[in-house]
Design a protein around this motif. Structure first.
Motif, PDB file in Angstrom:
ATOM      1  N   ASP A 140      -0.577   0.126  -5.369  1.00  0.00           N
ATOM      2  CA  ASP A 140      -1.631   0.893  -4.679  1.00  0.00           C
ATOM      3  C   ASP A 140      -2.881   0.936  -5.547  1.00  0.00           C
ATOM      4  O   ASP A 140      -2.811   0.865  -6.776  1.00  0.00           O
ATOM      5  N   ILE A 141      -3.998   1.062  -4.866  1.00  0.00           N
ATOM      6  CA  ILE A 141      -5.295   1.093  -5.565  1.00  0.00           C
ATOM      7  C   ILE A 141      -5.602   2.495  -6.089  1.00  0.00           C
ATOM      8  O   ILE A 141      -6.449   2.659  -6.968  1.00  0.00           O
ATOM      9  N   ALA A 190      -3.282  -1.477  -8.633  1.00  0.00           N
ATOM     10  CA  ALA A 190      -4.140  -2.652  -8.442  1.00  0.00           C
ATOM     11  C   ALA A 190      -4.765  -2.644  -7.054  1.00  0.00           C
ATOM     12  O   ALA A 190      -4.250  -2.008  -6.130  1.00  0.00           O
ATOM     13  N   ASP A 191      -5.880  -3.365  -6.961  1.00  0.00           N
ATOM     14  CA  ASP A 191      -6.411  -3.701  -5.641  1.00  0.00           C
ATOM     15  C   ASP A 191      -5.593  -4.896  -5.155  1.00  0.00           C
ATOM     16  O   ASP A 191      -5.585  -5.957  -5.802  1.00  0.00           O
ATOM     17  N   LEU A 192      -4.928  -4.695  -4.050  1.00  0.00           N
ATOM     18  CA  LEU A 192      -4.001  -5.720  -3.562  1.00  0.00           C
ATOM     19  C   LEU A 192      -4.674  -7.088  -3.444  1.00  0.00           C
ATOM     20  O   LEU A 192      -4.063  -8.119  -3.736  1.00  0.00           O
ATOM     21  N   ASP A 241       1.849  -1.241   4.635  1.00  0.00           N
ATOM     22  CA  ASP A 241       1.587  -0.026   5.425  1.00  0.00           C
ATOM     23  C   ASP A 241       0.091   0.252   5.241  1.00  0.00           C
ATOM     24  O   ASP A 241      -0.316   0.965   4.331  1.00  0.00           O
ATOM     25  N   ALA A 242      -0.697  -0.324   6.121  1.00  0.00           N
ATOM     26  CA  ALA A 242      -2.129  -0.466   5.863  1.00  0.00           C
ATOM     27  C   ALA A 242      -2.916   0.839   6.013  1.00  0.00           C
ATOM     28  O   ALA A 242      -2.544   1.698   6.813  1.00  0.00           O
ATOM     29  N   PRO A 243      -4.012   0.957   5.253  1.00  0.00           N
ATOM     30  CA  PRO A 243      -4.930   2.077   5.508  1.00  0.00           C
ATOM     31  C   PRO A 243      -5.447   1.965   6.937  1.00  0.00           C
ATOM     32  O   PRO A 243      -5.761   0.856   7.390  1.00  0.00           O
ATOM     33  N   CYS A 272       0.892  -1.169   0.000  1.00  0.00           N
ATOM     34  CA  CYS A 272       0.000   0.000   0.000  1.00  0.00           C
ATOM     35  C   CYS A 272       0.919   1.205   0.000  1.00  0.00           C
ATOM     36  O   CYS A 272       1.196   1.787   1.039  1.00  0.00           O
ATOM     37  N   ALA A 273       1.394   1.571  -1.184  1.00  0.00           N
ATOM     38  CA  ALA A 273       2.589   2.407  -1.265  1.00  0.00           C
ATOM     39  C   ALA A 273       2.326   3.902  -1.343  1.00  0.00           C
ATOM     40  O   ALA A 273       3.142   4.707  -0.888  1.00  0.00           O
ATOM     41  N   ALA A 274       1.208   4.273  -1.945  1.00  0.00           N
ATOM     42  CA  ALA A 274       0.991   5.704  -2.223  1.00  0.00           C
ATOM     43  C   ALA A 274       0.655   6.477  -0.933  1.00  0.00           C
ATOM     44  O   ALA A 274       0.071   5.887  -0.025  1.00  0.00           O
ATOM     45  N   PRO A 275       1.016   7.750  -0.841  1.00  0.00           N
ATOM     46  CA  PRO A 275       1.703   8.575  -1.852  1.00  0.00           C
ATOM     47  C   PRO A 275       3.215   8.350  -1.924  1.00  0.00           C
ATOM     48  O   PRO A 275       3.893   9.020  -2.694  1.00  0.00           O
ATOM     49  N   GLY A 276       3.750   7.439  -1.119  1.00  0.00           N
ATOM     50  CA  GLY A 276       5.120   7.006  -1.395  1.00  0.00           C
ATOM     51  C   GLY A 276       6.185   7.382  -0.388  1.00  0.00           C
ATOM     52  O   GLY A 276       7.375   7.147  -0.640  1.00  0.00           O
ATOM     53  N   GLY A 277       5.810   7.951   0.739  1.00  0.00           N
ATOM     54  CA  GLY A 277       6.826   8.349   1.721  1.00  0.00           C
ATOM     55  C   GLY A 277       7.797   7.216   2.043  1.00  0.00           C
ATOM     56  O   GLY A 277       9.022   7.402   1.974  1.00  0.00           O
ATOM     57  N   LYS A 278       7.253   6.059   2.351  1.00  0.00           N
ATOM     58  CA  LYS A 278       8.143   4.947   2.740  1.00  0.00           C
ATOM     59  C   LYS A 278       8.800   4.325   1.517  1.00  0.00           C
ATOM     60  O   LYS A 278       9.962   3.939   1.562  1.00  0.00           O
TER      61      LYS A 278
END
Ligand code: SAM
Length: 497
Positions: A336-337, A363-365, A382-384, A312-318
Motif C-alpha cells: 500500500d502507498i 510502495a506506489d504499486l 482492491d482498488a481505491p 492495495c491492502a490497507a487498512p487491511g480488512g481483506k
C-alpha cells in the motif's frame, strides 16, 4: 406528510370568494408591497391595481407552487394541468395573492410553459422527489412535519435541478426568495440548506436513476439513509469460532443473526457499542467487517500454503481475513502507498495472530510493479474507488465526492490494474474488486482492461459465492437493495499465457 393547514385558503380560492386573509404574515407582505407604479412596463392589467406586487419572486415559481397546492388540496387536477393562461391570468394571480399574500408580474409565454412543465413533472415525479427531499432532511420527522407550501417550494426546486437541469445556484436563490417571501425567513433558510445539499449530490442521484431506474434509485437512497448494520467476523487465527461469538453476543444481549453466506460472520443491527465495551475487538478475537467484503475474499478463495499479493491492502480488512484463511501456512504480501494505514495493518495482524503470514510493502504499486520480479498465482487488487456502495456507513462520502473524482479514479483504477496484472503468473488469477456500485468503476474497468490485456479472460465466480451474487457476466456483485449489504464488486480474471 403534507397536512391540512392551507385547506381554508384553497377552498376559498376554488370558490372564488372574496380574498380571505392570506397565508402570510403582514410584516412579510409589507416588505414586498409594491405600488402599481412599478408595473409601468405594461406587464400588469388594470385590474391588478392596488394589489401587493412583488417583482423579486419569479412568477412561474409562485404560480407553480400555488397550482400544486390547489391540486393537492383542492382536487383541481385536470383543469390546472391544462390551464394555459388564456383568460386565466387574472384568476391565476388572484389565487397567488390569496395564497401567498402578493402578486407577481403576469406570466409570459415562457413562464407558462415552465409552469406546465414544472407542475406536470412535479406531480409525475412526486414520490421520487419526496424521497430525495426526505433523504436530505436532518431526520424523517423534519420531512413529515414540513408545512405544505414549503414542501411544494422544495419539490419545485428539486424538479428544476434534477429533472430540468437548470443552473443549480440560480434555482437555489430563487426558491429561497419564494420561501422567504411567501412564508418567513426561516423557511428560506431551510430551503437553502436542503437545496444546497442536493446540489452536492445531484450527480450521484442522476447516475443512479440512469443506471438503476427510478424505483431502484429510490430504494437505494432509502438504504443509504437507513441505520447501517454491521457484521462481525470471528477470528479463527485466535481459535474463535462463530459459535463462540454467538455465545458472547447472547451473554451481552446483543441481537444478531448468523450470516447466510459466510461461516465466520454474524450480523449485528444494534448493540455494537456493547461488543466494543466488552473488549473483543481490542483483543483481536473478532473484527468488524461487512459480509460484502468477506465475499470478495471468498472470490479470492485463499488456501493454506498459497502466496497471495494484495495490491492495495490497507487498512487491511481483506488482508487479515485472507491471512486467517491460510491457517498459518503461506503468505499475504500487503502492498500500500499509505504508510500510516500499513502500520495499523501490521499492528492488527499481530493482535489477530496472523502476523506470521503477512508481510507489508510500502510502495506506489505502479512504480513497484515496474521494478519487482514478484509473481503469484493469486493477486488481489482492491482498488481505491468512489465508495458509492458504502454510503449507509460512510455518509460523509456523499458530501465529499465530486463527479470530477470519478474520472481521476477511473484512470487510477486502470493504471493499478495494469500494474497488478504484471504480478500474475501464467494460469494465475487477478481479482479486481471495489466497494462501488457504479458500472464505470466495475464492469467498464474490466472491459477496458481486457481490451488492453487479451491474455486475460473472465472466469465466472459461481464456484466461490452464492449464485444470487453472480451477475450475468460472471462477476460478483453485492447489491445494497437486493442483499441488504454494502455494495461491492469483484471480477475473477485468469491469465491464459
Ligand atoms: C479500497 S482501499 C483498500 C481497502 C483494503 N483492501 C481493505 O480491505 O481494508 C484502497 C487502498 O489503495 C491504496 N492506494 C491508492 N493508490 C495506491 C497506489 N498507487 N499504490 C498502492 N496503493 C494505493 C490506498 O492507500 C488505500 O489504502
Amino acid at each position: 406528510m403534507a397536512h391540512l393547514l392551507p385547506l381554508r385558503v384553497f377552498l376559498s380560492s376554488q370558490t372564488q370568494e372574496t380574498p380571505s386573509k392570506p397565508l402570510k404574515l403582514s410584516k412579510r407582505s409589507n416588505n414586498h408591497k409594491t405600488s402599481i407604479s412599478t408595473a409601468k412596463k405594461g406587464l400588469l392589467s388594470p385590474s391588478h391595481k392596488m394589489h401587493k406586487l412583488n417583482l423579486e419572486v419569479s412568477p412561474h415559481r409562485a404560480v407553480s407552487a400555488v397550482r400544486l397546492m390547489r391540486i393537492e388540496f383542492g382536487g383541481a387536477f385536470a383543469d390546472l394541468l391544462n390551464e394555459k393562461g388564456k383568460g386565466s391570468g387574472d384568476n391565476e394571480m388572484g389565487y397567488v395573492e390569496r395564497t401567498l399574500g402578493f402578486r407577481t408580474r403576469d406570466l409570459d409565454d415562457r413562464d407558462l410553459r415552465l409552469v406546465t412543465d414544472i407542475v406536470g413533472g412535479t406531480i409525475r415525479w412526486r414520490r421520487y422527489l419526496d424521497h430525495l427531499i426526505g433523504s436530505l432532511c436532518h431526520d424523517e420527522s423534519m420531512f413529515r412535519s414540513m408545512e405544505p407550501l414549503l414542501l411544494q417550494v422544495l419539490r419545485i426546486g428539486f424538479y428544476e435541478i434534477v429533472k430540468l437541469n437548470m443552473p443549480p445556484y440560480a434555482v437555489v436563490d430563487e426558491n429561497v426568495k419564494l420561501a422567504k417571501v411567501a412564508l418567513r425567513p426561516g423557511a428560506g433558510n431551510m430551503v437553502n440548506g436542503i437545496l444546497r445539499k442536493l446540489v452536492l449530490v445531484k450527480w450521484m442521484v442522476r447516475r443512479w436513476t440512469k443506471y438503476l431506474g427510478q424505483e431502484e434509485a429510490i430504494q437505494l437512497m432509502m438504504w443509504n439513509n437507513s441505520d447501517p448494520s454491521f457484521s462481525l467476523r470471528a477470528n479463527a487465527a485466535k481459535g474463535i469460532t462463530r459459535d463462540d461469538l454467538v455465545m458472547q453476543l447472547n451473554s451481552l444481549k446483543v441481537p444478531h443473526e448468523v450470516s447466510l453466506h459466510l461461516d465466520d460472520f454474524v450480523r449485528v443491527k444494534i448493540g455494537l457499542q456493547n461488543v466494543i465495551r466488552a473488549g473483543w475487538l481490542k483483543e483481536g478475537l473478532c473484527s468488524v467487517q461487512d459480509e460484502s467484503a468477506g465475499l470478495v475474499v471468498s472470490v479470492v478463495d485463499p488456501q493454506p500454503g498459497e502466496d497471495i499479493i494484495d495490491c492495495c491492502a490497507a487498512p487491511g480488512g481483506k488482508t487479515l481475513y485472507m491471512a486467517s484463511r491460510l491457517r498459518g501456512k503461506g503468505k499475504v504480501h500487503a502492498i500500500d502507498i499509505n504508510k500510516g494505514c500499513l502500520r495499523i495493518l501490521k499492528e492488527t495482524a499481530k493482535l489477530q495472530k496472523v502476523d506470521g503470514v503477512v508481510d507489508t510493502i510500502h510502495a506506489d504499486l505502479r512504480t513497484f510493479a515496474e521494478n519487482s520480479p514478484m509473481k503469484s498465482g493469486k493477486v488481489l487488487l482492491d482498488a481505491p474507488c468512489s465508495g458509492l456502495g458504502v454510503l449507509s456507513k460512510r455518509a460523509d462520502l456523499r458530501w465529499n465526492r465530486r463527479l470530477e473524482d470519478m474520472k481521476q479514479l477511473k484512470n487510477l483504477q486502470d493504471e493499478l490494474l495494469d500494474a497488478a496484472s504484471t504480478f500474475v503468473s501464467s494460469g494465475g488469477v487477478l481479482i479486481y474488486s471495489t466497494c462501488s456500485i457504479d458500472p464505470e468503476e466495475n464492469e467498464d474497468r474490466v472491459e477496458a482492461f481486457l481490451v488492453r490485456h487479451p491474455e486475460f479472460r473472465i472466469d465466472p465466480v459461481n464456484r466461490y459465492v452464492p449464485s444470487d451474487f453472480v451477475t450475468k457476466q460472471g462477476f460478483y456483485f453485492s447489491d445494497p437493495v437486493k442483499h441488504s449489504l454494502d455494495g461491492a464488486f469483484a471480477a475473477h480474471l485468469v491469465r491464459t499465457l
